[in-house]
Design an enzyme around this catalytic site. Structure first.
Site, short mmCIF file in Angstrom:
data_model
loop_
_atom_site.label_atom_id
_atom_site.label_comp_id
_atom_site.label_asym_id
_atom_site.label_seq_id
_atom_site.Cartn_x
_atom_site.Cartn_y
_atom_site.Cartn_z
N CYS A 134 25.25 -3.63 127.59
CA CYS A 134 26.39 -4.51 127.28
C CYS A 134 25.89 -5.75 126.53
O CYS A 134 25.03 -6.49 127.03
CB CYS A 134 27.09 -4.93 128.57
SG CYS A 134 28.36 -6.16 128.27
N ILE A 135 26.44 -5.96 125.36
CA ILE A 135 25.91 -7.03 124.49
C ILE A 135 26.13 -8.42 125.09
O ILE A 135 25.24 -9.26 125.05
CB ILE A 135 26.49 -6.90 123.06
CG1 ILE A 135 25.77 -7.83 122.09
CG2 ILE A 135 27.99 -7.13 123.02
CD1 ILE A 135 26.02 -7.50 120.64
#
Lengths: 130, 135
Positions: free
Chosen positions: A78-79
């Site tokens: 997840c960025i």
């Protein structure tokens, strides 16, 4: 059956991520497939290439990478969870004007849409949380 | 011969799109980031047109109290994002009666219009969902 794995727990302070790794291996050994492994929350720390593991302990990042290359796993981080914890790929390092990137090769930064996609595409989404 | 669906999608794809999701909030506000992270999953799934329901379980019910002063803790409160859920078509919220009693709350004290179920109905509720996420 198609599985996706969502990992939320920290690899440093709990057994959970090791359980996730073993579960993923077992799924593949039983002849099922893994659509995606999604790293969220504290688990993103395991995707850094700066981790130095004591010699008599196992490096979970290397274990994921070994499994991923053998089974062609799609490992997405997840960025937003990653960037706030200082896990950056080249593009993010440049964008936020940081001196270096540290995301291990083999993981990809992307958004939560990849988790929604995994839920749609998989028969089972298994969470390894706290 | 597979049956054709009116949407033009294959029956399998339509089936996949119908997959419904239950997200469980178990922690009190400000304890850790799990409630906020769970809420982000809700919004992402909703953007993919997956029907999302939310269950506020145990201490998670405290997340719904009004008048939280997040700024005193140098934290962000989730109220604005919770209040925006209806805009994302997320309007199905559950709490357990025992949790209301435990904290001496009534549904009027909660910032979302929750359906109250009993502990005994919990298993049946969870069974209604294809995917359950409990961080």
């Amino acid at each position: 059956m198609i599985f996706s794995i969502l990992i939320y727990a920290s690899s440093n302070s709990s057994q959970t991520e090791q359980s996730a790794l073993r579960f993923t291996r077992a799924v593949l050994q039983q002849g099922h497939s893994i659509h995606r492994v999604f790293f969220y929350g504290e688990s993103v720390n395991a995707c850094s290439n700066l981790i130095v593991t004591p010699r008599d302990e196992t490096n979970i990042t290397e274990q994921w990478l070994t499994l991923a290359s053998a089974a062609k796993l799609d490992m997405v981080v997840c960025i937003s969870a990653a960037v706030r914890r200082g896990i950056l790929d080249g593009a993010e390092a440049k964008r936020h004007n940081k001196s270096s990137a540290n995301l291990s090769e083999g993981f990809q930064l992307s958004g939560l849409g990849q988790l929604a996609d995994a839920i749609i595409m998989s028969d089972r989404t298994i969470t390894f949380g706290n | 011969m597979p049956l054709l669906c009116p949407t033009g999608l294959s029956p399998l794809a339509t089936e996949a799109m119908k997959k419904n999701i239950l997200l469980i909030f178990r922690n009190p506000p400000f304890a850790n980031s799990s409630n906020s992270d769970t809420l982000d999953i809700a919004l992402a799934c909703s953007a993919f047109e997956l029907p999302v329901s939310l269950l506020f379980l145990s201490d998670g019910i405290l997340q719904l109290l009004n008048h939280q002063q997040a700024e005193l803790l140098a934290q962000k409160d989730l109220r604005k994002r919770l209040n925006a859920l209806a805009m994302y078509d997320i309007e199905d919220y559950y709490v357990i009666d025992q949790d209301l009693i435990r904290y001496q709350l009534s549904v009027e004290d909660l910032s979302l219009a929750c359906k109250v179920i009993t502990q005994q109905q919990l298993a049946a509720l969870i069974r209604q969902f294809d995917t359950v996420i409990n961080l």
